[in-house]
Design a protein around this motif. Structure first.
Motif, PDB file in Angstrom:
ATOM      1  N   ARG A 188       9.964   4.646   3.546  1.00 38.19           N
ATOM      2  CA  ARG A 188      10.724   5.811   3.094  1.00 38.19           C
ATOM      3  C   ARG A 188      11.050   6.748   4.254  1.00 38.19           C
ATOM      4  N   PHE A 189      10.165   6.807   5.250  1.00 34.92           N
ATOM      5  CA  PHE A 189      10.431   7.619   6.433  1.00 34.92           C
ATOM      6  C   PHE A 189      11.691   7.131   7.146  1.00 34.92           C
ATOM      7  N   PHE A 190      11.778   5.829   7.410  1.00 39.38           N
ATOM      8  CA  PHE A 190      12.934   5.298   8.133  1.00 39.38           C
ATOM      9  C   PHE A 190      14.195   5.293   7.273  1.00 39.38           C
ATOM     10  N   ALA A 191      14.028   5.128   5.965  1.00 38.04           N
ATOM     11  CA  ALA A 191      15.184   5.265   5.073  1.00 38.04           C
ATOM     12  C   ALA A 191      15.735   6.684   5.159  1.00 38.04           C
ATOM     13  N   GLY A 192      14.843   7.667   5.271  1.00 40.79           N
ATOM     14  CA  GLY A 192      15.259   9.057   5.400  1.00 40.79           C
ATOM     15  C   GLY A 192      16.070   9.309   6.666  1.00 40.79           C
ATOM     16  N   VAL A 193      15.696   8.652   7.759  1.00 39.33           N
ATOM     17  CA  VAL A 193      16.451   8.800   9.010  1.00 39.33           C
ATOM     18  C   VAL A 193      17.895   8.361   8.802  1.00 39.33           C
TER      19      VAL A 193
ATOM     20  N   THR B 105       0.846  -1.196   0.000  1.00 46.27           N
ATOM     21  CA  THR B 105       0.000   0.000   0.000  1.00 46.27           C
ATOM     22  C   THR B 105       0.883   1.248   0.000  1.00 46.27           C
ATOM     23  N   VAL B 106       0.274   2.381  -0.287  1.00 41.89           N
ATOM     24  CA  VAL B 106       0.986   3.651  -0.245  1.00 41.89           C
ATOM     25  C   VAL B 106       1.523   3.920   1.151  1.00 41.89           C
ATOM     26  N   TRP B 107       0.756   3.525   2.174  1.00 36.82           N
ATOM     27  CA  TRP B 107       1.153   3.804   3.556  1.00 36.82           C
ATOM     28  C   TRP B 107       2.367   2.982   3.966  1.00 36.82           C
TER      29      TRP B 107
END
Length: 437
Positions: free
Chosen positions: A129-134, A121-123
């Motif tokens: 992607r949020f944790f990859a950003g960290v 899903t998109v979520w």
């Protein structure tokens, strides 16, 4: 006529301090991590349309161009928020050392990039992607800190330029992978490729020696382990330069990311308008990204000599003016021409060159802070702008949705560089100064 002594002095000045094996290995470890960081960041931009076209219907939304654009902006904003939270790596590096924490950042972004390939899903994709950003956000701060501290004084400035080329080499690598692997096997395989940095993180941890500057600082100031380095960068000594550096990086992030992230979508639209098919337009976006990356690499290499000649502040002003002009012209003018594909791509090369302004921060930030707080300051200043970048990205997504166009909202981000030009005089000029101990 020059005397023998004059010739000896000139020869000494022309001869750079040789790098030892640890410094060379450490640089390539940091460069490879930063390259794969850039690849990981830009994979999302390149696979945005196909990934969301598949995932939106599974999440209960129609895969219309407007929904793809809005969802893409929201997911990228989440990525930037994760990047903003990456300031946590700085205090860890000031306490436990550069190399171990650098390896941890690489490991984090690689694992969550690989997991993005499993999203249903998109979520789910947004969470990964949020944790990859960290993880990604911490790599630049620690790589930049490591090279500044590990390389000899007469080499570290150019080392900052060399290091920054890695991120845009990653853009080029992502474009090449999308042109070949992505076109043949789809977006999920592109994210799986992002697992490769795990190998780099292991090599960094095993092969790279901790910097002598950090070890000396630990020996001299053992109390620092119990002192908040995050609090220290806001004391009377550092408060002004911390805030100014954070503002300047926010400006750079807003401008470059708006242009770079939406560049593939803009090229695809222009290529489609020029009569190209879907596959051909996607390949044209990869080619344009490669040219953007080459331009930025050249800009990174040209920056350190300029900064040494005219100073840090004037150099950043030149690059900011170039960024403002190229973004405004590319997205505000060329994007709307009847046959705008060629002039748009030509302006992307110029945009890429001045996007090399990030190399200045790799050179300049370490010069403004002493060793005991350097990684914390670098991580904070490079991370805080991501929060504002996320807000701007939400705004861009809303403008694209309401205006039914991509060009004008991106062109308006050039205004951020005017703010940056007003703030630059408040930053300290460190030309000719050695790295603080």
């Amino acid at each position: 006529m020059p005397t023998t002594l004059d010739r000896q002095i000139s020869a000494t000045r022309a001869t750079k301090t040789p790098l030892n094996r640890s410094q060379i290995t450490g640089f390539w470890g940091a460069w490879a991590g930063w390259t794969l960081d850039g690849m990981d960041s830009f994979i999302y931009a390149l696979v945005l349309a196909p990934a969301l076209t598949e995932l939106l219907p599974r999440s209960g939304y129609a895969a219309t161009p407007a929904n793809v654009g809005l969802a893409g902006s929201i997911l990228f904003a989440l990525f930037l928020v994760g990047w903003g939270l990456s300031f946590i790596w700085g205090p860890l590096a000031d306490r436990f050392g550069r190399t171990k924490v650098l390896a941890a950042t690489i490991f984090t972004f690689a694992i969550f990039t690989g997991l993005a390939a499993t999203a249903h899903t998109v979520w789910e994709l947004g969470i990964y992607r949020f944790f990859a950003g960290v993880g990604i956000g911490g790599e630049w701060a620690l790589a930049g800190t490591y090279v500044a501290e590990a390389w000899p004084e007469d080499r570290r400035k150019m080392g900052a330029g060399y290091l920054q080329t890695g991120y845009y080499a990653g853009f080029f690598l992502a474009a090449a992978l999308n042109y070949t692997i992505g076109a043949a096997f789809g977006w999920r395989v592109m994210f799986l490729v992002g697992l490769f940095p795990v190998v780099v993180s292991i090599l960094v941890l095993m092969r790279v020696k901790e910097t002598d500057k950090w070890e000396r600082a630990e020996a001299i100031h053992p109390h620092v382990k119990h002192e908040s380095s995050l609090k220290a960068i806001f004391n009377a000594q550092y408060r002004k330069r911390t805030i100014v550096a954070a503002v300047l990086l926010t400006v750079a992030i807003i401008g470059l990311w708006a242009g770079a992230v939406y560049e593939p979508s803009a090229v695809i639209q222009l290529a489609t308008k020029a009569g190209m098919g879907k596959a051909e337009a996607a390949r044209m976006a990869s080619i344009a990204t490669g040219l953007l990356s080459i331009g930025t690499i050249v800009g990174c290499l040209a920056l350190p000599p300029m900064a040494e000649k005219i100073g840090r502040r004037k150099t950043l002003a030149v690059y900011f003016i170039g960024m403002a002009a190229s973004i405004a012209l590319a997205f505000g003018w060329a994007f709307y021409l009847p046959n705008g594909l060629v002039p748009f791509i030509a302006l992307l090369v110029v945009l890429g060159f001045f996007g090399g302004n990030f190399a200045l921060f790799s050179l300049w930030l370490p010069e403004q802070f002493e060793t005991r707080v350097r990684a914390t300051a670098f991580a904070f200043c490079t991370s805080v702008g991501r929060f504002f970048g996320a807000i701007v990205n939400f705004g861009i997504g809303a403008m694209v949705l309401n205006m039914k166009t991509l060009g004008v909202p991106i062109a308006l981000t050039a205004i951020a560089f005017l703010i940056g030009l007003a703030v630059i005089p408040l930053a300290p000029e460190t030309k000719g100064q050695e790295l603080p101990s």
